[in-house]
Scaffold this motif. Sequence first.
Motif, PDB file in Angstrom:
ATOM      1  N   ALA A 244      15.401  19.280  -0.933  1.00  0.00           N
ATOM      2  CA  ALA A 244      15.889  19.070   0.433  1.00  0.00           C
ATOM      3  C   ALA A 244      17.364  18.668   0.438  1.00  0.00           C
ATOM      4  O   ALA A 244      18.144  19.111   1.297  1.00  0.00           O
ATOM      5  N   LEU A 245      17.763  17.845  -0.528  1.00  0.00           N
ATOM      6  CA  LEU A 245      19.167  17.438  -0.621  1.00  0.00           C
ATOM      7  C   LEU A 245      20.069  18.622  -0.952  1.00  0.00           C
ATOM      8  O   LEU A 245      21.189  18.739  -0.442  1.00  0.00           O
ATOM      9  N   VAL A 246      19.585  19.506  -1.797  1.00  0.00           N
ATOM     10  CA  VAL A 246      20.361  20.711  -2.122  1.00  0.00           C
ATOM     11  C   VAL A 246      20.563  21.572  -0.884  1.00  0.00           C
ATOM     12  O   VAL A 246      21.617  22.198  -0.694  1.00  0.00           O
ATOM     13  N   ASP A 247      19.553  21.607  -0.014  1.00  0.00           N
ATOM     14  CA  ASP A 247      19.644  22.392   1.220  1.00  0.00           C
ATOM     15  C   ASP A 247      20.474  21.699   2.297  1.00  0.00           C
ATOM     16  O   ASP A 247      20.588  22.222   3.419  1.00  0.00           O
ATOM     17  N   GLY A 248      21.018  20.541   1.973  1.00  0.00           N
ATOM     18  CA  GLY A 248      21.882  19.847   2.918  1.00  0.00           C
ATOM     19  C   GLY A 248      21.189  18.819   3.777  1.00  0.00           C
ATOM     20  O   GLY A 248      21.768  18.331   4.754  1.00  0.00           O
ATOM     21  N   SER A 249      19.958  18.463   3.467  1.00  0.00           N
ATOM     22  CA  SER A 249      19.225  17.456   4.249  1.00  0.00           C
ATOM     23  C   SER A 249      19.660  16.056   3.826  1.00  0.00           C
ATOM     24  O   SER A 249      19.759  15.759   2.631  1.00  0.00           O
ATOM     25  N   GLY A 250      19.916  15.187   4.795  1.00  0.00           N
ATOM     26  CA  GLY A 250      20.295  13.819   4.504  1.00  0.00           C
ATOM     27  C   GLY A 250      19.088  12.964   4.162  1.00  0.00           C
ATOM     28  O   GLY A 250      17.936  13.419   4.180  1.00  0.00           O
ATOM     29  N   THR A 251      19.347  11.685   3.885  1.00  0.00           N
ATOM     30  CA  THR A 251      18.275  10.777   3.477  1.00  0.00           C
ATOM     31  C   THR A 251      17.250  10.589   4.582  1.00  0.00           C
ATOM     32  O   THR A 251      16.034  10.672   4.347  1.00  0.00           O
ATOM     33  N   TYR A 252      17.723  10.335   5.808  1.00  0.00           N
ATOM     34  CA  TYR A 252      16.795  10.095   6.910  1.00  0.00           C
ATOM     35  C   TYR A 252      15.992  11.354   7.239  1.00  0.00           C
ATOM     36  O   TYR A 252      14.784  11.293   7.497  1.00  0.00           O
ATOM     37  N   LYS A 253      16.659  12.490   7.236  1.00  0.00           N
ATOM     38  CA  LYS A 253      15.965  13.742   7.540  1.00  0.00           C
ATOM     39  C   LYS A 253      14.924  14.054   6.475  1.00  0.00           C
ATOM     40  O   LYS A 253      13.813  14.513   6.774  1.00  0.00           O
TER      41      LYS A 253
ATOM     42  N   ILE B  99       0.826  -1.206   0.000  1.00  0.00           N
ATOM     43  CA  ILE B  99       0.000   0.000   0.000  1.00  0.00           C
ATOM     44  C   ILE B  99       0.860   1.256   0.000  1.00  0.00           C
ATOM     45  O   ILE B  99       0.651   2.183  -0.800  1.00  0.00           O
ATOM     46  N   LEU B 100       1.870   1.297   0.854  1.00  0.00           N
ATOM     47  CA  LEU B 100       2.662   2.511   1.019  1.00  0.00           C
ATOM     48  C   LEU B 100       3.558   2.795  -0.174  1.00  0.00           C
ATOM     49  O   LEU B 100       3.815   3.961  -0.488  1.00  0.00           O
ATOM     50  N   SER B 101       4.033   1.765  -0.845  1.00  0.00           N
ATOM     51  CA  SER B 101       4.915   1.992  -1.993  1.00  0.00           C
ATOM     52  C   SER B 101       4.178   2.733  -3.109  1.00  0.00           C
ATOM     53  O   SER B 101       4.770   3.570  -3.803  1.00  0.00           O
ATOM     54  N   GLY B 102       2.901   2.437  -3.280  1.00  0.00           N
ATOM     55  CA  GLY B 102       2.122   3.155  -4.288  1.00  0.00           C
ATOM     56  C   GLY B 102       1.981   4.625  -3.960  1.00  0.00           C
ATOM     57  O   GLY B 102       2.003   5.480  -4.860  1.00  0.00           O
ATOM     58  N   PHE B 103       1.850   4.966  -2.686  1.00  0.00           N
ATOM     59  CA  PHE B 103       1.729   6.360  -2.293  1.00  0.00           C
ATOM     60  C   PHE B 103       3.062   7.082  -2.389  1.00  0.00           C
ATOM     61  O   PHE B 103       3.100   8.276  -2.712  1.00  0.00           O
ATOM     62  N   VAL B 104       4.160   6.398  -2.081  1.00  0.00           N
ATOM     63  CA  VAL B 104       5.479   7.030  -2.180  1.00  0.00           C
ATOM     64  C   VAL B 104       5.761   7.445  -3.623  1.00  0.00           C
ATOM     65  O   VAL B 104       6.352   8.498  -3.876  1.00  0.00           O
ATOM     66  N   LYS B 105       5.331   6.629  -4.573  1.00  0.00           N
ATOM     67  CA  LYS B 105       5.531   6.968  -5.980  1.00  0.00           C
ATOM     68  C   LYS B 105       4.785   8.239  -6.371  1.00  0.00           C
ATOM     69  O   LYS B 105       5.153   8.897  -7.356  1.00  0.00           O
ATOM     70  N   GLY B 106       3.760   8.581  -5.627  1.00  0.00           N
ATOM     71  CA  GLY B 106       3.015   9.800  -5.919  1.00  0.00           C
ATOM     72  C   GLY B 106       3.621  11.044  -5.307  1.00  0.00           C
ATOM     73  O   GLY B 106       3.163  12.156  -5.589  1.00  0.00           O
ATOM     74  N   VAL B 107       4.635  10.897  -4.467  1.00  0.00           N
ATOM     75  CA  VAL B 107       5.313  12.055  -3.870  1.00  0.00           C
ATOM     76  C   VAL B 107       6.328  12.598  -4.884  1.00  0.00           C
ATOM     77  O   VAL B 107       7.199  11.851  -5.342  1.00  0.00           O
ATOM     78  N   PRO B 108       6.269  13.861  -5.257  1.00  0.00           N
ATOM     79  CA  PRO B 108       7.201  14.413  -6.257  1.00  0.00           C
ATOM     80  C   PRO B 108       8.658  14.303  -5.803  1.00  0.00           C
ATOM     81  O   PRO B 108       8.995  14.667  -4.665  1.00  0.00           O
ATOM     82  N   LYS B 109       9.497  13.820  -6.682  1.00  0.00           N
ATOM     83  CA  LYS B 109      10.927  13.707  -6.363  1.00  0.00           C
ATOM     84  C   LYS B 109      11.587  15.077  -6.213  1.00  0.00           C
ATOM     85  O   LYS B 109      12.633  15.194  -5.572  1.00  0.00           O
ATOM     86  N   GLU B 110      10.989  16.083  -6.824  1.00  0.00           N
ATOM     87  CA  GLU B 110      11.581  17.427  -6.755  1.00  0.00           C
ATOM     88  C   GLU B 110      11.672  17.926  -5.312  1.00  0.00           C
ATOM     89  O   GLU B 110      12.601  18.675  -4.974  1.00  0.00           O
ATOM     90  N   LEU B 111      10.725  17.521  -4.467  1.00  0.00           N
ATOM     91  CA  LEU B 111      10.774  17.927  -3.062  1.00  0.00           C
ATOM     92  C   LEU B 111      12.006  17.356  -2.363  1.00  0.00           C
ATOM     93  O   LEU B 111      12.677  18.043  -1.595  1.00  0.00           O
ATOM     94  N   GLU B 112      12.308  16.109  -2.655  1.00  0.00           N
ATOM     95  CA  GLU B 112      13.484  15.485  -2.056  1.00  0.00           C
ATOM     96  C   GLU B 112      14.769  16.080  -2.609  1.00  0.00           C
ATOM     97  O   GLU B 112      15.748  16.273  -1.880  1.00  0.00           O
ATOM     98  N   GLU B 113      14.777  16.352  -3.908  1.00  0.00           N
ATOM     99  CA  GLU B 113      15.968  16.953  -4.516  1.00  0.00           C
ATOM    100  C   GLU B 113      16.238  18.330  -3.931  1.00  0.00           C
ATOM    101  O   GLU B 113      17.396  18.697  -3.687  1.00  0.00           O
TER     102      GLU B 113
END
Length: 277
Positions: free
Chosen positions: A173-182, A157-171
């Motif tokens: 966050a990574l540019v701002d120095g946020s790690g994977t867990y954060k 169930i959760l994997s289908g919802f994760v695919k709907g989260v835009p990757k741009e938000l994570e990218e």
Amino acid sequence: MSRTFSRIGKPVGMGLLWVVILLYVYPILLVLLTAVKTKSDLALHPFGWPEKWTFDSFTKAFETMNYVRSLINTIGIAAISVAGVVLMAAMAAYVISRRDNRFYRVIYIVFLAGMIVPFQMAMIPLYKVLQTFNLINTYPGVIFIYLGMLAPFSVFILSGFVKGVPKELEEAALVDGSGTYKTFFRIVLPLLKPAVTTVTVLNLFNVWNDFLMPMLYLSDNRKTTITVQLSSFQGMYNNDWSLIFAGVCMIVVPMLVIYLFAQRFIISGITAGAVKG
């Protein structure tokens, strides 16, 4: 022609709707009415309205089930199992959905395969495993099995919802120095709130209503759950149905309250999953 069909179809549809409602409501009403009947009243009018209302069955069921202790056992097992499996499943779904390679696709297929294998096939091997690690008749042993049983459905169930989260938000966050867990805990997980709530409630129902697992792996009467305690009311030669149905009501009420508070999130989670492509 269409107006005639509309005039006839609407009453027929409403009639069918009320029939369906009665089919659902009648068993619940029968349980409640049986729980407040005396033994003689139940024998004379098993499906009728009680002539004399009594709540002695609830008092007796409360004492016989050792309700407070068994309720605490059930809440503890359910809370730890569900919280653990939801957290691990969310993290696993995040990794599987974001790593597009053969290895993680195989891992995802393994999780899906876990939904196919029935628990009855694994009862004896699991007992042997728990026995090897001295986990029979312990809370950790039962919780570990629940974690394994509930993980496949939760990841699916959760994997289908994760695919709907835009990757741009994570990218970003990574540019701002946020790690994977954060990034996962501060950005991805909050966006999965409807799905997490849906998975939590559904898994909670499964653990709360489960009878087979505690019966097999928790032999100590002080550690059993409320569903196992309820089974003690039923014997080979004597069944007190008023007592049994009173116990059923006491088991159902906590889950009913939780569902009433969480139904908004469950419905939003289901509808959100329906429109993801």
